[in-house]
Design a protein around this motif. Structure first.
Motif, PDB file in Angstrom:
ATOM      1  N   PRO A   1       0.704  -1.029  -0.263  1.00 58.38           N
ATOM      2  CA  PRO A   1      -0.010  -0.275  -0.336  1.00 58.38           C
ATOM      3  C   PRO A   1       1.128   0.773   0.257  1.00 58.38           C
ATOM      4  O   PRO A   1       2.082   1.641   0.698  1.00 58.38           O
ATOM      5  N   ASN A   2       0.383   1.781  -1.001  1.00 57.58           N
ATOM      6  CA  ASN A   2       1.020   3.853  -0.776  1.00 57.58           C
ATOM      7  C   ASN A   2       0.797   4.214   0.594  1.00 57.58           C
ATOM      8  O   ASN A   2      -0.304   4.510   1.030  1.00 57.58           O
ATOM      9  N   SER A   3       1.893   4.504   0.681  1.00 54.68           N
ATOM     10  CA  SER A   3       1.789   5.443   2.657  1.00 54.68           C
ATOM     11  C   SER A   3       0.906   6.709   2.689  1.00 54.68           C
ATOM     12  O   SER A   3       0.240   7.041   3.724  1.00 54.68           O
ATOM     13  N   GLY A   4       0.592   6.762   0.763  1.00 55.77           N
ATOM     14  CA  GLY A   4      -1.175   7.934   1.123  1.00 55.77           C
ATOM     15  C   GLY A   4      -2.412   7.752   1.469  1.00 55.77           C
ATOM     16  O   GLY A   4      -2.800   8.458   1.353  1.00 55.77           O
ATOM     17  N   ASN A   5      -2.965   6.792   1.905  1.00 54.00           N
ATOM     18  CA  ASN A   5      -3.485   6.037   1.137  1.00 54.00           C
ATOM     19  C   ASN A   5      -4.427   5.845   2.895  1.00 54.00           C
ATOM     20  O   ASN A   5      -3.781   6.328   3.885  1.00 54.00           O
ATOM     21  N   ALA A   6      -5.818   7.556   2.611  1.00 54.49           N
ATOM     22  CA  ALA A   6      -6.242   8.090   3.671  1.00 54.49           C
ATOM     23  C   ALA A   6      -7.212   6.506   4.404  1.00 54.49           C
ATOM     24  O   ALA A   6      -8.430   6.196   3.677  1.00 54.49           O
ATOM     25  N   LEU A   7      -7.712   6.788   5.187  1.00 57.15           N
ATOM     26  CA  LEU A   7      -8.003   6.257   6.113  1.00 57.15           C
ATOM     27  C   LEU A   7      -9.596   6.753   5.736  1.00 57.15           C
ATOM     28  O   LEU A   7     -10.037   7.491   5.863  1.00 57.15           O
ATOM     29  N   PRO A   8     -10.799   5.703   5.629  1.00 52.99           N
ATOM     30  CA  PRO A   8     -12.085   6.857   5.342  1.00 52.99           C
ATOM     31  C   PRO A   8     -12.284   7.208   6.537  1.00 52.99           C
ATOM     32  O   PRO A   8     -11.526   6.635   8.763  1.00 52.99           O
ATOM     33  N   ALA A   9     -13.512   8.384   7.131  1.00 48.37           N
ATOM     34  CA  ALA A   9     -14.011   9.350   8.735  1.00 48.37           C
ATOM     35  C   ALA A   9     -14.917   8.377   8.849  1.00 48.37           C
ATOM     36  O   ALA A   9     -15.875   7.376   7.563  1.00 48.37           O
ATOM     37  N   TYR A  10     -15.007   8.818   9.963  1.00 47.13           N
ATOM     38  CA  TYR A  10     -16.263   8.107  10.761  1.00 47.13           C
ATOM     39  C   TYR A  10     -17.738   8.687  10.276  1.00 47.13           C
ATOM     40  O   TYR A  10     -17.462  10.238  10.343  1.00 47.13           O
ATOM     41  N   PRO A  11     -18.210   7.951   9.887  1.00 40.56           N
ATOM     42  CA  PRO A  11     -19.597   8.675   9.359  1.00 40.56           C
ATOM     43  C   PRO A  11     -20.056   9.914  10.593  1.00 40.56           C
ATOM     44  O   PRO A  11     -20.688   9.627  11.820  1.00 40.56           O
ATOM     45  N   ALA A  12     -20.019  10.858   9.705  1.00 42.85           N
ATOM     46  CA  ALA A  12     -20.220  12.513  11.170  1.00 42.85           C
ATOM     47  C   ALA A  12     -22.085  11.860  11.429  1.00 42.85           C
ATOM     48  O   ALA A  12     -21.851  12.530  12.493  1.00 42.85           O
ATOM     49  N   HIS A  13     -22.660  11.338  11.506  1.00 41.75           N
ATOM     50  CA  HIS A  13     -23.992  11.655  10.744  1.00 41.75           C
ATOM     51  C   HIS A  13     -24.193  10.344  12.343  1.00 41.75           C
ATOM     52  O   HIS A  13     -25.637  10.526  13.173  1.00 41.75           O
ATOM     53  N   LEU A  14     -23.242   9.594  12.710  1.00 47.14           N
ATOM     54  CA  LEU A  14     -23.459   8.280  13.745  1.00 47.14           C
ATOM     55  C   LEU A  14     -22.305   9.052  15.022  1.00 47.14           C
ATOM     56  O   LEU A  14     -22.770   8.107  15.854  1.00 47.14           O
ATOM     57  N   LEU A  15     -21.738   9.491  15.049  1.00 48.32           N
ATOM     58  CA  LEU A  15     -20.923  10.112  16.070  1.00 48.32           C
ATOM     59  C   LEU A  15     -22.140  10.357  17.402  1.00 48.32           C
ATOM     60  O   LEU A  15     -21.591  10.016  18.206  1.00 48.32           O
ATOM     61  N   GLU A  16     -23.334  11.142  17.184  1.00 47.06           N
ATOM     62  CA  GLU A  16     -23.972  10.988  18.334  1.00 47.06           C
ATOM     63  C   GLU A  16     -24.350  10.275  18.884  1.00 47.06           C
ATOM     64  O   GLU A  16     -24.992   9.921  20.366  1.00 47.06           O
ATOM     65  N   ARG A  17     -25.262   9.378  18.038  1.00 46.01           N
ATOM     66  CA  ARG A  17     -25.439   7.946  18.661  1.00 46.01           C
ATOM     67  C   ARG A  17     -24.141   7.285  19.611  1.00 46.01           C
ATOM     68  O   ARG A  17     -24.870   6.050  19.793  1.00 46.01           O
ATOM     69  N   GLN A  18     -23.159   7.594  19.885  1.00 50.26           N
ATOM     70  CA  GLN A  18     -22.330   6.676  20.474  1.00 50.26           C
ATOM     71  C   GLN A  18     -22.382   5.451  20.827  1.00 50.26           C
ATOM     72  O   GLN A  18     -22.491   4.458  21.159  1.00 50.26           O
ATOM     73  N   LEU A  19     -22.087   4.527  18.981  1.00 51.85           N
ATOM     74  CA  LEU A  19     -21.993   3.266  18.658  1.00 51.85           C
ATOM     75  C   LEU A  19     -20.645   3.015  19.796  1.00 51.85           C
ATOM     76  O   LEU A  19     -20.018   3.308  19.771  1.00 51.85           O
ATOM     77  N   PRO A  20     -21.300   1.269  19.849  1.00 55.61           N
ATOM     78  CA  PRO A  20     -19.638   0.604  20.257  1.00 55.61           C
ATOM     79  C   PRO A  20     -19.054   0.347  18.731  1.00 55.61           C
ATOM     80  O   PRO A  20     -19.598   0.826  17.376  1.00 55.61           O
ATOM     81  N   PRO A  21     -17.817  -0.195  19.507  1.00 57.99           N
ATOM     82  CA  PRO A  21     -17.103  -0.214  18.191  1.00 57.99           C
ATOM     83  C   PRO A  21     -17.194  -1.394  17.091  1.00 57.99           C
ATOM     84  O   PRO A  21     -18.113  -1.975  16.985  1.00 57.99           O
ATOM     85  N   GLN A  22     -17.587  -1.195  16.339  1.00 60.93           N
ATOM     86  CA  GLN A  22     -18.254  -1.610  14.334  1.00 60.93           C
ATOM     87  C   GLN A  22     -17.189  -2.425  13.485  1.00 60.93           C
ATOM     88  O   GLN A  22     -16.089  -1.120  13.297  1.00 60.93           O
ATOM     89  N   ALA A  23     -16.871  -3.107  13.614  1.00 58.01           N
ATOM     90  CA  ALA A  23     -15.854  -4.223  12.610  1.00 58.01           C
ATOM     91  C   ALA A  23     -15.996  -4.367  10.827  1.00 58.01           C
ATOM     92  O   ALA A  23     -17.449  -4.745  10.672  1.00 58.01           O
ATOM     93  N   LEU A  24     -15.953  -4.266   9.822  1.00 54.46           N
ATOM     94  CA  LEU A  24     -15.701  -3.733   8.668  1.00 54.46           C
ATOM     95  C   LEU A  24     -14.771  -4.666   8.231  1.00 54.46           C
ATOM     96  O   LEU A  24     -14.066  -4.485   7.849  1.00 54.46           O
ATOM     97  N   CYS A  25     -15.112  -5.373   6.991  1.00 49.06           N
ATOM     98  CA  CYS A  25     -14.500  -6.455   6.439  1.00 49.06           C
ATOM     99  C   CYS A  25     -14.455  -6.303   5.278  1.00 49.06           C
ATOM    100  O   CYS A  25     -15.665  -5.776   4.648  1.00 49.06           O
TER     101      CYS A  25
END
Length: 184
Positions: free
Chosen positions: A61-85
């Motif tokens: 992987p190139n070093s500049g590969n950006a991670l996804p951002a946490y969906p802003a509209h879900l931050l207020e819900r204070q969800l437990p950790p979510q794993a996505l493969c």
């Protein structure tokens, strides 16, 4: 004690009351994600089979590969950790061709609370990723392959570009309303 004129005391009292009544600026919520490669999620029948005289150089992987951002509209819900493969198809040129969710294996549970939102941000991010391409090294003999120690630098060795499929596990976390980047 010195006596202050009433107008000065009144102004001072108003200033103090105003300062106490002022509400603090709301804390900015931010989200972040960590990722790691999960090789056990790749189906056995889809794995690359090498001949005795071949070795494999995986994509880097190139070093500049950006991670996804946490969906802003879900931050207020204070969800437990979510794993996505995500299974990513990486072309012979190192570009990401496609991405699809994976739920096979213990590392990829597939029970996200907001799967479509997490998949959307992760898929968008990885489609912009770039890799140094992977390739098979075809050596003149099995002995040459063993002597190569995983590289293609020996005389008589051919490099053949190889499209691959990799599975990465993204973990979306919140701690006190903020995201964090973690590798698991």
């Amino acid at each position: 004690m010195k006596n202050f004129p009433t107008p000065i005391l009144t102004a001072l009292a108003c200033a103090l009351l105003t300062a106490c009544a002022t509400t603090p600026e709301p804390e900015t919520r931010k989200g972040a994600v960590g990722f790691s490669e999960i090789s056990t999620a790749a189906p056995t029948q889809a794995r690359l089979a090498l001949a005795d005289n071949e070795t494999f150089e995986p994509p880097m992987p190139n070093s500049g590969n950006a991670l996804p951002a946490y969906p802003a509209h879900l931050l207020e819900r204070q969800l437990p950790p979510q794993a996505l493969c995500l299974r990513m198809g990486i072309g012979e040129d190192g570009n990401v061709l496609d991405a699809e969710p994976v739920s096979e294996g213990p590392d990829c549970p597939g029970d996200l609370i907001e799967e479509s939102a997490f998949f959307a941000v992760a898929s968008e991010a990885v489609r912009a990723w770039r890799f140094e391409p992977s390739f098979r090294c075809v050596h003149p003999s099995a002995e040459a392959a063993q002597a190569s120690q995983g590289g293609c630098g020996l005389d008589g060795t051919r490099e053949i570009p190889q499209a691959v499929s990799l599975v990465y596990r993204f973990v979306f976390r919140q701690i006190d309303g903020r995201g964090s980047v973690e590798m698991e």
